[in-house]
Every structure is written in structure tokens, then in C-alpha cells.
Write a protein that holds these residues in place. Structure first.
Motif, PDB file in Angstrom:
ATOM      1  N   GLN A 149       0.831  -1.218   0.000  1.00 47.18           N
ATOM      2  CA  GLN A 149       0.000   0.000   0.000  1.00 47.18           C
ATOM      3  C   GLN A 149       0.857   1.256   0.000  1.00 47.18           C
ATOM      4  N   GLU A 150       1.829   1.288   0.901  1.00 45.71           N
ATOM      5  CA  GLU A 150       2.683   2.468   1.006  1.00 45.71           C
ATOM      6  C   GLU A 150       3.600   2.591  -0.216  1.00 45.71           C
ATOM      7  N   SER A 151       4.026   1.462  -0.777  1.00 51.27           N
ATOM      8  CA  SER A 151       4.869   1.500  -1.978  1.00 51.27           C
ATOM      9  C   SER A 151       4.110   2.101  -3.153  1.00 51.27           C
ATOM     10  N   LEU A 152       2.828   1.775  -3.252  1.00 44.21           N
ATOM     11  CA  LEU A 152       2.004   2.346  -4.327  1.00 44.21           C
ATOM     12  C   LEU A 152       1.879   3.855  -4.174  1.00 44.21           C
ATOM     13  N   LYS A 153       1.700   4.294  -2.921  1.00 44.59           N
ATOM     14  CA  LYS A 153       1.621   5.748  -2.686  1.00 44.59           C
ATOM     15  C   LYS A 153       2.927   6.428  -3.077  1.00 44.59           C
ATOM     16  N   LEU A 154       4.042   5.793  -2.716  1.00 43.97           N
ATOM     17  CA  LEU A 154       5.358   6.356  -3.042  1.00 43.97           C
ATOM     18  C   LEU A 154       5.582   6.386  -4.554  1.00 43.97           C
ATOM     19  N   GLU A 156       3.228   6.660  -6.763  1.00 46.86           N
ATOM     20  CA  GLU A 156       2.373   7.731  -7.281  1.00 46.86           C
ATOM     21  C   GLU A 156       3.064   9.086  -7.149  1.00 46.86           C
ATOM     22  N   VAL A 157       3.707   9.302  -6.007  1.00 46.73           N
ATOM     23  CA  VAL A 157       4.427  10.567  -5.796  1.00 46.73           C
ATOM     24  C   VAL A 157       5.584  10.690  -6.788  1.00 46.73           C
TER      25      VAL A 157
END
Length: 416
Positions: A149-154, A156-157
Motif C-alpha cells: 500500500q505504502e509502496s504504491l503511494k510512493l 504515485e508521488v
């Protein structure tokens, strides 16, 4: 109009499902409720109920019907002086109905019931212990999902930053401040990010499917798994279900010891028998007769060659085995806790280093950003350092998830 309504319904359903949230505690509770092994609790209860009924039946009257017909090669013959008495027939017949009632057996029946009750508790606690051991697997899956989940957010950034930078580079190419091929490196990096999106999404879906199978709850890639706030109190007392299991095993051994001590006590039974046969109880009356007998029977094994004492010693040895298993379990648990504590300390040090590395790489990237705008460096050099910053941030993210996983494992090993 129907199509519009259908689209609205689908949109609302997807929106509602996408807002579904779960915590690590929710997964623990689902595991304890839905895992197939849980069904054995009820099966054991049913089995125990039948066993208890069977044992309790020994307190009820026992009824028996017997019938026999025999032919004897010889019978009792009376002296000549008594020859007026008719001799017995060689063919004889007998049918009886008997009642036996246990009056006292030294408490053996109650001792057996207590043993069965202890066995039920032990088996159920063994199930709880087996399910509890799955919590470590739940932890691994849950935090792997959090990492994706956090990797996907990163990602995206990173993608957004590169797209912004690509626009700047294209503008520089348009006005002649940058070389024509400067945007190709950034476009290639954006394609690589799309591949990373696919890889991370695939991993996330795999973790979710496995977790769903364990906890018996369907999840979606849209389900949000919340990051838990985990607090650990190091060197706390161990509170694992296995310790309760060992205690129940020792209690079960004590129950066996109690049963053994009662086995050689006197046993008293009452009985009554009624019958019809030829001859009856009067052997001199050579005819069909009814008869009955009633009485009380005492049985006492006064000497058993020390078998009872030897059984007591065997039970004592079994209890020592359980004590030894308990100490070994505590030792191994303390070793595992110490190992996990060292892991938490190591990852904490890594996180501090990650923060320093990220600060330095951001400083370098800021300089390169200015140089790229002025055409001093190529976009390839900028992209390399940008990727280095992303990798550093990704490493920090991994370490943050790892330390929470280590804390969760510490609490699981400890029994919280």
C-alpha cells in the motif's frame, strides 16, 4: 434511464466497498472465528458429552436376560435307600432375568468423568494454541500488504514528480535550452514506474488472497488495511496459550493419579435374579419351577503386587516430562523475544541512517534540478539521482514497516 441507474448502483457499491477498512486486530478476531480448526471445539464438546453419558451409565441398573438348554452325560444319583426320589433329567432348561446395581466403587466413575473433562479442556486449549501460532503468519501477510500500500503511494508521488519534471524538460527542449533527446530518459523512467505499479499490485493481490484464505473473509484490492500503532513492553511476563495448555496437561495427570488411587478400593454391587427352569433351585424337584435370588456382592483386590504404586510412579514421571516441556518452551520463547528485541533495535538504527541519507540525497537532487534547468547536466544524470532518492525513501518505508512487524511479532511471541 435503466443504464444510468445501473451505473449509479455499481458506482455506489464500488465506493462502499472501497471504503472497507480492516485492522490487524480484526484479522486476529476473524482467524479465531473462521479458521476451519475452530469447528473442532464443537466436535470435541459433542464427543465429550457422549463419553460422559457412557461413563455415567455405570451408575444405572444393568439388566441381563440369559437362557440355556443343556444335555448332560450324567446326573447325580442318590443311594439305593433313597431310590424313591426321582433322579434328575439329563436334559435341563433355564431362563433368567438379572438386575445388577452398582452401590459403591470407590469414586471410580466420578474420577473417570473428571479425566474426560480434563481431556476436553486440554484438547480445546491445544486447538487454541495451534490457531495462535498462525498469528505470526497473519503478521507477515498483513504488514506485507501495508508495505505494498505504502509502496504504491510512493510510486504515485514519484510518477507525479517525474511527469512535472518531464513537462519542464519538454519546455526546455522547445525553447532550445535543453537537447532534443533530454526527455527520452524521463519517459523511459515513467514506463519503468508503470511496470513497478503492475508488480506491486500483483504482490498486494497475492498477499490479500492468502490472508483472506486464512481468516475466512473475502478482501479486495480496494480494501484499506490500516497501519496499527503497536506498543511493546520489553521483557514482560510470557502469557502464551501454550502455558495454559501445559497447566491443563498437569491437571490431567493429577486426575489420572486420583483414578489410580481409587482402583483398589472395595466395590459393592447389589443384584437380583429371577428365573424359570428345570430343575430350579431345588435340585431334587425334577420339574419346571420359578425361582429368584437377591443379594449384595463385595469385591476387594487386597494385593496387586504393587501394580498400583508402580502406576503412580509412571504418572509422576509423565508430570516431570510436562514440567520439562514447560521450561523448554519458556526458554525458547525468551530466546525468540531477545532475538526480536535485537531486530527492533537494529531496524531503529537503520531508520535513523535512512533519514540522514534521504536528507543528503534531497540536497543533491535540489542542486541537480537547478543544473538540469540550465542545461549544465543531462536528464540521465538527474534521473539517476532521482531514482537514488526514491530508493532511499523506499528503503525507509520498508524499514518503518519492518519495525512495526517486529513489534507485532514480539507481542505475538510474548502472548499479547
Amino acid at each position: 434511464m435503466k443504464k444510468i441507474v445501473f451505473i449509479l448502483i455499481v458506482s455506489i457499491s464500488v465506493s462502499a466497498f472501497s471504503q472497507e477498512r480492516f485492522t490487524l486486530t480484526d484479522c486476529y478476531q476473524l482467524l479465531e472465528t473462521n479458521y476451519p480448526l475452530v469447528k473442532q471445539h464443537q466436535l470435541l464438546e459433542n464427543q465429550h458429552q457422549k463419553d460422559a453419558e457412557i461413563i455415567s451409565n455405570s451408575k444405572l441398573p444393568q439388566f441381563n436376560i440369559d437362557a440355556q438348554a443343556t444335555y448332560q452325560s450324567d446326573v447325580i444319583e442318590l443311594p439305593v435307600a433313597m431310590s424313591s426320589i426321582e433322579p434328575q433329567n439329563k436334559d435341563q432348561y433355564r431362563a433368567t432375568f438379572s438386575i445388577n446395581q452398582l452401590i459403591y466403587n470407590g469414586g471410580v466413575t466420578n474420577a473417570n468423568l473428571k479425566i474426560k473433562q480434563g481431556q476436553l479442556k486440554t484438547k480445546q486449549k491445544q486447538i487454541d494454541a495451534n490457531i495462535y501460532q498462525l498469528k505470526t503468519q497473519i503478521n507477515q501477510l498483513y504488514f506485507s500488504i501495508l508495505l505494498t500500500q505504502e509502496s504504491l503511494k510512493l510510486l504515485e508521488v514519484k510518477e507525479l514528480q517525474l511527469q512535472t519534471k518531464l513537462k519542464e524538460v519538454k519546455s526546455g527542449i522547445k525553447y532550445g535550452s535543453l537537447l532534443p533527446a533530454a526527455d527520452s530518459v524521463l519517459e523511459a523512467e515513467l514506463l519503468k514506474i508503470k511496470q513497478q505499479f503492475i508488480e506491486v499490485e500483483s504482490s498486494k493481490l497475492s498477499f490479500i488472497e492468502t490472508l483472506s484464505s486464512l481468516v475466512g473473509k473475502p478482501f479486495s484490492s480496494l480494501t484499506i488495511f490500516e497501519t496499527p500503532l503497536i506498543f511493546t513492553q520489553l521483557q514482560n511476563e510470557i502469557n502464551r496459550p501454550e502455558l495454559e495448555l501445559f497447566r491443563l496437561k498437569k491437571e490431567e495427570v493429577n486426575n489420572y493419579k486420583s483414578l489410580i488411587s481409587k482402583q483398589n478400593l472395595p466395590k459393592v454391587n447389589g443384584f437380583a435374579t429371577g428365573g424359570y427352569g428345570n430343575p430350579g433351585l431345588n435340585m431334587l424337584d425334577n420339574s419346571f419351577q420359578t425361582f429368584y435370588t437377591v443379594g449384595i456382592k463385595l469385591h476387594w483386590n487386597v494385593f496387586d503386587w504393587n501394580t498400583n504404586k508402580k502406576q503412580q510412579k509412571v504418572v509422576a514421571i509423565n508430570k516431570d516430562f510436562i514440567e520439562n516441556e514447560t521450561e523448554i518452551f519458556k526458554l525458547n520463547t525468551r530466546i525468540a523475544l531477545n532475538k526480536q528485541q535485537k531486530e527492533i533495535e537494529k531496524i531503529t538504527a537503520f531508520i535513523n541512517s535512512d533519514l540522514e541519507i534521504i536528507a543528503l540525497r534531497k540536497k543533491v537532487l535540489k542542486t541537480l534540478d537547478s543544473q538540469l534547468k540550465n542545461g549544465v547536466i543531462t536528464s540521465s544524470i538527474y534521473t539517476t539521482e532521482f531514482t537514488n532518492l526514491f530508493e532511499a525513501e523506499n528503503t525507509l518505508l520498508k524499514h518503518k514497516i519492518q519495525i512495526e512487524l517486529a513489534k507485532a511479532n514480539y507481542n505475538t511471541i510474548k502472548g499479547e
